[in-house]
Design an enzyme around this catalytic site. Structure first.
Site, PDB file in Angstrom:
ATOM      1  N   HIS A  69     -17.618 -10.598  -1.176  1.00 30.31           N
ATOM      2  CA  HIS A  69     -18.296 -10.763  -0.089  1.00 30.31           C
ATOM      3  C   HIS A  69     -16.831 -11.303   1.035  1.00 30.31           C
ATOM      4  CE1 HIS A  69     -22.359 -10.407  -1.548  1.00 30.31           C
ATOM      5  NE2 HIS A  69     -21.718  -9.138  -1.228  1.00 30.31           N
ATOM      6  N   ASP A  93     -27.802  -5.888   0.754  1.00 29.12           N
ATOM      7  CA  ASP A  93     -27.861  -7.294   0.924  1.00 29.12           C
ATOM      8  C   ASP A  93     -27.143  -7.526   1.759  1.00 29.12           C
ATOM      9  OD1 ASP A  93     -24.540  -8.475  -0.278  1.00 29.12           O
ATOM     10  OD2 ASP A  93     -25.477  -5.957  -1.742  1.00 29.12           O
ATOM     11  N   GLU A 113     -27.127   1.831   4.494  1.00 29.87           N
ATOM     12  CA  GLU A 113     -27.269   1.434   3.518  1.00 29.87           C
ATOM     13  C   GLU A 113     -28.328   2.587   2.729  1.00 29.87           C
ATOM     14  OE1 GLU A 113     -27.163  -0.555   0.348  1.00 29.87           O
ATOM     15  OE2 GLU A 113     -28.095   0.972  -0.415  1.00 29.87           O
ATOM     16  N   ASP A 144     -27.419   7.787   3.784  1.00 25.64           N
ATOM     17  CA  ASP A 144     -26.835   8.301   2.826  1.00 25.64           C
ATOM     18  C   ASP A 144     -25.557   8.522   3.368  1.00 25.64           C
ATOM     19  OD1 ASP A 144     -25.199   9.358   0.998  1.00 25.64           O
ATOM     20  OD2 ASP A 144     -25.394  11.731   1.061  1.00 25.64           O
ATOM     21  N   GLY A 145     -24.785   7.104   3.183  1.00 25.30           N
ATOM     22  CA  GLY A 145     -23.047   7.001   3.543  1.00 25.30           C
ATOM     23  C   GLY A 145     -22.325   8.261   3.444  1.00 25.30           C
ATOM     24  N   ASP A 163     -19.101  -0.550  -0.008  1.00 23.22           N
ATOM     25  CA  ASP A 163     -19.132  -1.760  -1.117  1.00 23.22           C
ATOM     26  C   ASP A 163     -20.600  -1.257  -1.586  1.00 23.22           C
ATOM     27  OD1 ASP A 163     -20.899  -4.439  -1.891  1.00 23.22           O
ATOM     28  OD2 ASP A 163     -21.254  -4.735  -0.045  1.00 23.22           O
ATOM     29  N   SER A 164     -19.969  -0.319  -3.030  1.00 22.39           N
ATOM     30  CA  SER A 164     -21.094   0.149  -2.684  1.00 22.39           C
ATOM     31  C   SER A 164     -21.098  -0.405  -4.848  1.00 22.39           C
ATOM     32  CB  SER A 164     -20.296   2.035  -3.630  1.00 22.39           C
ATOM     33  OG  SER A 164     -18.872   1.861  -4.553  1.00 22.39           O
ATOM     34  N   THR A 165     -22.262   0.292  -5.603  1.00 19.64           N
ATOM     35  CA  THR A 165     -22.044   0.062  -6.951  1.00 19.64           C
ATOM     36  C   THR A 165     -21.268   0.754  -7.992  1.00 19.64           C
ATOM     37  OG1 THR A 165     -24.125   2.441  -7.441  1.00 19.64           O
ATOM     38  CG2 THR A 165     -25.272   0.128  -6.751  1.00 19.64           C
ATOM     39  N   ASP A 166     -21.516   0.629  -9.252  1.00 23.53           N
ATOM     40  CA  ASP A 166     -20.203   1.376  -9.909  1.00 23.53           C
ATOM     41  C   ASP A 166     -20.001   3.465  -9.822  1.00 23.53           C
ATOM     42  OD1 ASP A 166     -19.943  -0.946 -11.208  1.00 23.53           O
ATOM     43  OD2 ASP A 166     -21.158  -0.075 -13.351  1.00 23.53           O
TER      44      ASP A 166
HETATM   45  N1  AG3 Z   1     -21.099  -4.151  -4.718  1.00 27.84           N
HETATM   46  C1  AG3 Z   1     -20.459  -4.127  -6.330  1.00 27.84           C
HETATM   47  C2  AG3 Z   1     -20.779  -4.515  -7.352  1.00 27.84           C
HETATM   48  C3  AG3 Z   1     -20.914  -3.221  -9.161  1.00 27.84           C
HETATM   49  C4  AG3 Z   1     -20.617  -4.332  -9.702  1.00 27.84           C
HETATM   50  N2  AG3 Z   1     -20.448  -3.428 -11.104  1.00 27.84           N
HETATM   51  C5  AG3 Z   1     -21.292  -3.956 -12.726  1.00 27.84           C
HETATM   52  N3  AG3 Z   1     -22.484  -5.232 -12.616  1.00 27.84           N
HETATM   53  N4  AG3 Z   1     -21.243  -2.916 -13.093  1.00 27.84           N
HETATM   54  C6  AG3 Z   1     -21.645  -5.695  -4.953  1.00 27.84           C
HETATM   55  C7  AG3 Z   1     -23.230  -5.407  -4.403  1.00 27.84           C
HETATM   56  C8  AG3 Z   1     -22.604  -6.521  -3.231  1.00 27.84           C
HETATM   57  N5  AG3 Z   1     -22.264  -6.585  -2.166  1.00 27.84           N
END
Ligand code: AG3
Length: 291
Positions: A69, A93, A113, A144-145, A163-166
């Site tokens: 962060h 989060d 988010e 939706d971003g 700040d995304s997931t994979d």
């Molecule tokens: N966002 C990126 C997390 C990517 C992690 N990938 C994985 N574990 N395979 C994190 C959110 C935190 N604000």
């Protein structure tokens, strides 16, 4: 205490590749719910505190979330000449906006988010991460971003943090050209975009890091990768890409100016500090060779 007594009963492992991955000692399941988008789970671990999983992928732990962060937020906010309006895409989060609102120059931050359940999970189980949700500078939008940035007024933000997931499933668009073009338009004249871009050590994602870098290079004059050490993410070494309209990410960083901006809250930072800024852009040989 015997060795057995110290061993927790359950292990959770995020498999990175094959059967290798990081394993956590689990002391309890605090939440497991399915949203429209994904499974959101929170487990209590022995060493890393509470851990949030989205579809089984580690998003954050209480113990090391500060690295991610601080490092997604402060480098861009330290480089931009006067960051007032900030947009965070993902990051439900609340950890990223917690860092953003520390900056005195910031007047407003929009957090967009897609999944309200992530916000709920954080409020319930990560109070120190979710601490800025009531901040007067924050605008929280559950939408939706991709669509949000497409519809944003031109030049309406100074800094955009992704700040995304994979980059798989619904988050994939956040690594694509159309989205980046919309970001360029939504950013002001000195605009800076930062996106998390996975581990350069992870061969599954190397070509995606390269592609994001290449695409951004056609849209922004300056693009650079920087690294941070995040123990609980796959392979431990994490990358972020910074794309900037005017200032060069490392070379044009004014360390003395950044020291002044950070001074009011520097004691609370645990990873980022002004002298680290340029160092983070100094890449190990194997990462440097990717570009
Ligand atoms: N966002 C990126 C997390 C990517 C992690 N990938 C994985 N574990 N395979 C994190 C959110 C935190 N604000």
């Amino acid at each position: 205490m015997s060795a057995e007594a110290k061993t927790s009963l359950f292990q959770f492992t995020e498999f990175w590749d094959g059967r290798s991955g990081i394993s956590f000692g689990v002391e309890g399941l605090l939440m497991s719910e399915e949203s429209e988008f994904q499974r959101v789970e929170v487990v209590k671990t022995d060493v890393f505190g509470n851990l949030m999983l989205l579809d089984g992928l580690v998003m954050l732990t209480e113990r090391d979330e500060f690295v991610y962060h601080e490092m997604i937020a402060h480098p861009a906010l330290g480089l931009h000449p006067n960051p007032k309006r900030v947009l965070v895409i993902g990051g439900g989060d609340g950890g990223t906006v917690r860092e953003v609102v520390k900056h005195g120059s910031v007047e407003h931050v929009d957090l967009v988010e897609i999944d309200g359940l992530v916000v709920e999970a954080s409020k319930r189980h990560f109070p120190t991460v979710a601490s800025a949700f009531d901040h007067p500078k924050l605008g929280l939008k559950i939408e939706d971003g991709l669509a949000f940035v497409k519809n944003a007024a031109p030049g309406s933000y100074d800094v955009i943090l992704v700040d995304s997931t994979d980059p798989v499933g619904f988050a994939e668009g956040l690594f694509g050209r159309a989205f980046y073009e919309d970001c360029v338009r939504a950013l002001g004249p000195d605009g800076i975009l930062v996106s998390q871009t996975e581990s350069p050590f992870d061969e599954r994602f190397q070509s995606q890091i390269q592609a994001a870098h290449r695409t951004l290079g056609t849209l922004f004059p300056h693009v650079a990768l920087y690294l941070a050490s995040i123990p609980t993410y796959p392979m431990g070494t994490w990358s972020f890409v910074m794309a900037s309209k005017t200032r060069r990410p490392a070379e044009d960083f004014d360390e003395a100016e950044a020291e002044r901006r950070l001074a009011p809250f520097a004691d609370g930072l645990k990873y980022y500090r002004a002298p680290l800024h340029r160092a983070a852009f100094t890449l190990p040989a194997f990462v440097n060779r990717l570009f």
